[in-house]
Design an enzyme around this catalytic site. Structure first.
Site, PDB file in Angstrom:
ATOM      1  N   GLU A  92      54.405   0.951  11.527  1.00 56.22           N
ATOM      2  CA  GLU A  92      54.832   2.084  12.332  1.00 56.22           C
ATOM      3  C   GLU A  92      54.499   1.934  13.809  1.00 56.22           C
ATOM      4  O   GLU A  92      53.626   1.147  14.191  1.00 56.22           O
ATOM      5  CB  GLU A  92      54.254   3.387  11.777  1.00 56.22           C
ATOM      6  CG  GLU A  92      52.747   3.483  11.753  1.00 56.22           C
ATOM      7  CD  GLU A  92      52.287   4.770  11.062  1.00 56.22           C
ATOM      8  OE1 GLU A  92      52.141   4.734   9.832  1.00 56.22           O
ATOM      9  OE2 GLU A  92      52.089   5.789  11.744  1.00 56.22           O
ATOM     10  N   CYS A 112      45.020  -2.351   7.694  1.00 55.67           N
ATOM     11  CA  CYS A 112      43.821  -2.690   8.466  1.00 55.67           C
ATOM     12  C   CYS A 112      42.658  -2.855   7.492  1.00 55.67           C
ATOM     13  O   CYS A 112      42.611  -2.194   6.470  1.00 55.67           O
ATOM     14  CB  CYS A 112      43.512  -1.557   9.449  1.00 55.67           C
ATOM     15  SG  CYS A 112      42.111  -1.904  10.543  1.00 55.67           S
ATOM     16  N   CYS A 116      37.395   2.284   8.670  1.00 64.51           N
ATOM     17  CA  CYS A 116      36.895   3.505   9.326  1.00 64.51           C
ATOM     18  C   CYS A 116      37.171   4.726   8.440  1.00 64.51           C
ATOM     19  O   CYS A 116      38.263   4.860   7.875  1.00 64.51           O
ATOM     20  CB  CYS A 116      37.540   3.696  10.694  1.00 64.51           C
ATOM     21  SG  CYS A 116      37.146   2.368  11.850  1.00 64.51           S
ATOM     22  N   CYS A 119      40.382   7.125   9.114  1.00 64.84           N
ATOM     23  CA  CYS A 119      41.662   6.530   9.488  1.00 64.84           C
ATOM     24  C   CYS A 119      42.539   6.246   8.270  1.00 64.84           C
ATOM     25  O   CYS A 119      42.069   5.685   7.277  1.00 64.84           O
ATOM     26  CB  CYS A 119      41.399   5.249  10.272  1.00 64.84           C
ATOM     27  SG  CYS A 119      42.906   4.461  10.846  1.00 64.84           S
ATOM     28  N   GLU A 162      43.664  -3.921  13.548  1.00 59.24           N
ATOM     29  CA  GLU A 162      42.616  -4.170  14.541  1.00 59.24           C
ATOM     30  C   GLU A 162      43.068  -5.374  15.382  1.00 59.24           C
ATOM     31  O   GLU A 162      43.069  -6.511  14.897  1.00 59.24           O
ATOM     32  CB  GLU A 162      41.284  -4.443  13.821  1.00 59.24           C
ATOM     33  CG  GLU A 162      40.181  -5.005  14.682  1.00 59.24           C
ATOM     34  CD  GLU A 162      39.932  -4.256  15.993  1.00 59.24           C
ATOM     35  OE1 GLU A 162      39.836  -3.024  15.981  1.00 59.24           O
ATOM     36  OE2 GLU A 162      39.866  -4.925  17.041  1.00 59.24           O
ATOM     37  N   SER A 193      43.054  -1.496  22.158  1.00 59.06           N
ATOM     38  CA  SER A 193      41.995  -0.683  21.560  1.00 59.06           C
ATOM     39  C   SER A 193      41.332  -1.422  20.408  1.00 59.06           C
ATOM     40  O   SER A 193      42.003  -1.973  19.539  1.00 59.06           O
ATOM     41  CB  SER A 193      42.612   0.631  21.061  1.00 59.06           C
ATOM     42  OG  SER A 193      41.634   1.460  20.498  1.00 59.06           O
ATOM     43  N   LEU A 217      34.600   4.271  19.957  1.00 58.71           N
ATOM     44  CA  LEU A 217      33.140   4.417  19.827  1.00 58.71           C
ATOM     45  C   LEU A 217      32.800   5.473  18.769  1.00 58.71           C
ATOM     46  O   LEU A 217      32.085   5.199  17.812  1.00 58.71           O
ATOM     47  CB  LEU A 217      32.554   4.776  21.197  1.00 58.71           C
ATOM     48  CG  LEU A 217      31.044   4.642  21.336  1.00 58.71           C
ATOM     49  CD1 LEU A 217      30.581   3.211  21.104  1.00 58.71           C
ATOM     50  CD2 LEU A 217      30.587   5.127  22.716  1.00 58.71           C
ATOM     51  N   HIS A 218      33.282   6.682  18.969  1.00 61.99           N
ATOM     52  CA  HIS A 218      33.198   7.773  17.989  1.00 61.99           C
ATOM     53  C   HIS A 218      31.795   8.222  17.611  1.00 61.99           C
ATOM     54  O   HIS A 218      31.660   9.084  16.727  1.00 61.99           O
ATOM     55  CB  HIS A 218      33.968   7.415  16.709  1.00 61.99           C
ATOM     56  CG  HIS A 218      35.416   7.077  16.920  1.00 61.99           C
ATOM     57  ND1 HIS A 218      36.234   7.768  17.786  1.00 61.99           N
ATOM     58  CD2 HIS A 218      36.199   6.104  16.387  1.00 61.99           C
ATOM     59  CE1 HIS A 218      37.444   7.241  17.766  1.00 61.99           C
ATOM     60  NE2 HIS A 218      37.455   6.215  16.937  1.00 61.99           N
ATOM     61  N   CYS A 335      47.033   7.853  12.982  1.00 56.70           N
ATOM     62  CA  CYS A 335      47.259   6.451  12.680  1.00 56.70           C
ATOM     63  C   CYS A 335      47.539   6.147  11.212  1.00 56.70           C
ATOM     64  O   CYS A 335      46.729   6.461  10.360  1.00 56.70           O
ATOM     65  CB  CYS A 335      45.948   5.773  13.014  1.00 56.70           C
ATOM     66  SG  CYS A 335      46.124   4.497  14.144  1.00 56.70           S
TER      67      CYS A 335
HETATM   68  N1  SAH Z   1      41.776  -0.789  15.349  1.00 59.51           N
HETATM   69  C1  SAH Z   1      41.848  -0.367  16.710  1.00 59.51           C
HETATM   70  C2  SAH Z   1      43.189   0.232  17.095  1.00 59.51           C
HETATM   71  C3  SAH Z   1      43.902   1.121  16.120  1.00 59.51           C
HETATM   72  S1  SAH Z   1      43.279   2.744  15.843  1.00 59.51           S
HETATM   73  C4  SAH Z   1      40.730   0.586  17.018  1.00 59.51           C
HETATM   74  O1  SAH Z   1      39.926   0.873  16.151  1.00 59.51           O
HETATM   75  O2  SAH Z   1      40.587   0.977  18.165  1.00 59.51           O
HETATM   76  C5  SAH Z   1      43.703   3.653  17.280  1.00 59.51           C
HETATM   77  C6  SAH Z   1      42.749   4.800  17.577  1.00 59.51           C
HETATM   78  O3  SAH Z   1      42.987   5.917  16.702  1.00 59.51           O
HETATM   79  C7  SAH Z   1      41.291   4.408  17.383  1.00 59.51           C
HETATM   80  O4  SAH Z   1      40.528   4.935  18.437  1.00 59.51           O
HETATM   81  C8  SAH Z   1      40.965   5.100  16.074  1.00 59.51           C
HETATM   82  O5  SAH Z   1      39.585   5.236  15.932  1.00 59.51           O
HETATM   83  C9  SAH Z   1      41.752   6.384  16.201  1.00 59.51           C
HETATM   84  N2  SAH Z   1      41.982   7.135  14.964  1.00 59.51           N
HETATM   85  C10 SAH Z   1      42.255   6.666  13.740  1.00 59.51           C
HETATM   86  N3  SAH Z   1      42.366   7.673  12.851  1.00 59.51           N
HETATM   87  C11 SAH Z   1      42.161   8.808  13.535  1.00 59.51           C
HETATM   88  C12 SAH Z   1      42.150  10.186  13.175  1.00 59.51           C
HETATM   89  N4  SAH Z   1      42.336  10.583  11.909  1.00 59.51           N
HETATM   90  N5  SAH Z   1      41.910  11.077  14.146  1.00 59.51           N
HETATM   91  C13 SAH Z   1      41.703  10.681  15.431  1.00 59.51           C
HETATM   92  N6  SAH Z   1      41.712   9.420  15.832  1.00 59.51           N
HETATM   93  C14 SAH Z   1      41.921   8.479  14.896  1.00 59.51           C
END
Ligand code: SAH
Length: 347
Positions: A92, A112, A116, A119, A162, A193, A217-218, A335
């Site tokens: 997508e 991926c 996480c 996600c 990623e 990212s 970072l989160h 995502c």
């Molecule tokens: N793997 C890379 C890029 C893809 S994710 C990364 O981790 O940065 C793109 C962004 O969306 C990342 O910051 C990820 O942490 C965030 N993301 C994924 N699921 C999410 C959700 N449910 N709510 C908010 N952000 C989310």
């Protein structure tokens, strides 16, 4: 079909070598490269001899994917795409319209493997990495979709996957999409990212590509980060921030920190203070994202009040921060949600 070469993977020099091998004159490479980077099919490459077009179609793929479906938002100009890869995989992308033009969010892998907790992309693991030419095709198909309305001018590598787990293909893509004979998209208009793969961030620094680095970072510390991001077990936040500081010092580019606000877990004022301490003196911007709720995950978004309080605390600590504007929230915002829905409906 699967073992056909993807011509869009090749640089102009590689294409030259390949076409020389087919007995073609040197000037052909530029013709083919220009056509490919316009998103043309072999049939559309009208200034090539028919025999060559037939031979290319026999051995290679022109566009290695097609636009499977598009979902325009009813609320804004955002459009979500499902792309069908040549091997049947579905990925997508999201096309967004800003005052500065069109920005496309692309996938770098089918799924991926980073795991996480919030996600949707990672729920079925990683099927495979995308090649550079496939990432090019995501952009070219978006341009074709736009037609006379415009062209993609900005790219974010924030779709499924990623990027730094697919390092070589991603770096190749960055060089291809920036090629003056092709799309010529400025690297400064591209954000990459990552969830924080430290050795690859260090390696990227050495490539001297002026892309914007964005770190997911989160969390302000390892205790919280490990609860939601398995990558924190491999690369502790201290190591990650050291690598990020070195990246900024070497490239002079401001880094973006992505921070999804989750109810209770990471969104209290004390977390904002701890984050501010972690980022003290770093040339950076914090992108606050109210968590997108994903059915399969049991994490809840922070309340709008908590989001505002978090932002105010960061501001009072002199950390540059904004809350990400929600776009296309009616079309499967988070995502990997759209692809996942497709997989569920189509077995
Ligand atoms: N793997 C890379 C890029 C893809 S994710 C990364 O981790 O940065 C793109 C962004 O969306 C990342 O910051 C990820 O942490 C965030 N993301 C994924 N699921 C999410 C959700 N449910 N709510 C908010 N952000 C989310």
């Amino acid at each position: 079909m699967a073992d056909k070469r993807i011509l869009l993977d090749m640089t102009l020099d590689e294409l030259k070598m390949y076409l020389l091998g087919l007995g073609q004159p040197a000037f052909r490479a530029k013709q083919v490269f220009t056509w490919l980077h316009k998103g043309a099919s072999f049939a559309e490459m009208r200034n090539l001899p028919q025999a060559l077009r037939d031979q290319l179609a026999e051995e290679c793929l022109d566009l290695p994917m097609s636009l499977h479906a598009s979902f325009p938002s009813q609320k804004d100009d955002t459009v979500k795409f499902l792309y069908a890869c040549h091997d049947g995989n579905i990925i997508e992308g999201v096309l967004m319209h800003y005052h500065y033009g069109y920005s496309l969010c692309i996938s770098t892998q089918v799924g991926c493997k980073m795991g996480c907790a919030f996600c949707a992309s990672t729920l079925n693991g990683c099927v495979r990495s995308l090649t550079a030419g496939e990432m090019m095709a995501e952009v070219l198909l978006a341009n074709r979709f736009l037609g006379d309305k415009g062209k993609v001018g900005h790219i974010v590598l924030m779709g499924s996957g990623e990027p730094l787990d697919n390092y070589d293909n991603v770096v190749r893509f960055l060089r291809l999409v920036n090629d003056a004979e092709g799309l010529n998209i400025s690297l400064r208009n591209i954000s990459l990212s990552t969830c924080g793969l430290v050795p690859q961030i260090d390696r990227l620094k050495e490539e001297h590509l002026p892309v914007t680095l964005s770190i997911s970072l989160h969390a302000p510390n390892d205790t919280i980060r490990k609860q939601i991001m398995p990558v924190a077990n491999a690369y502790p936040i201290g190591e990650l921030m050291q690598s990020v500081r070195s990246y900024v010092a070497d490239t002079g580019r401001r880094v973006v920190l992505e921070y999804a606000l989750i109810d209770e877990l990471n969104s209290k004022p004390e977390h904002a203070k701890e984050l501010a301490r972690l980022l003290r003196g770093l040339q950076c911007h914090v992108n606050l994202i109210p968590l997108n709720y994903v059915d399969e995950r049991h994490l809840m978004p922070a309340s709008p009040k908590a989001v505002q309080a978090f932002l105010s605390t960061l501001e009072s600590e002199h950390i540059s921060a904004t809350v990400r504007r929600e776009m296309g929230s009616d079309i499967g915002g988070a995502c990997g949600q759209l692809r996942r829905r497709h997989l569920e409906n189509n077995g």
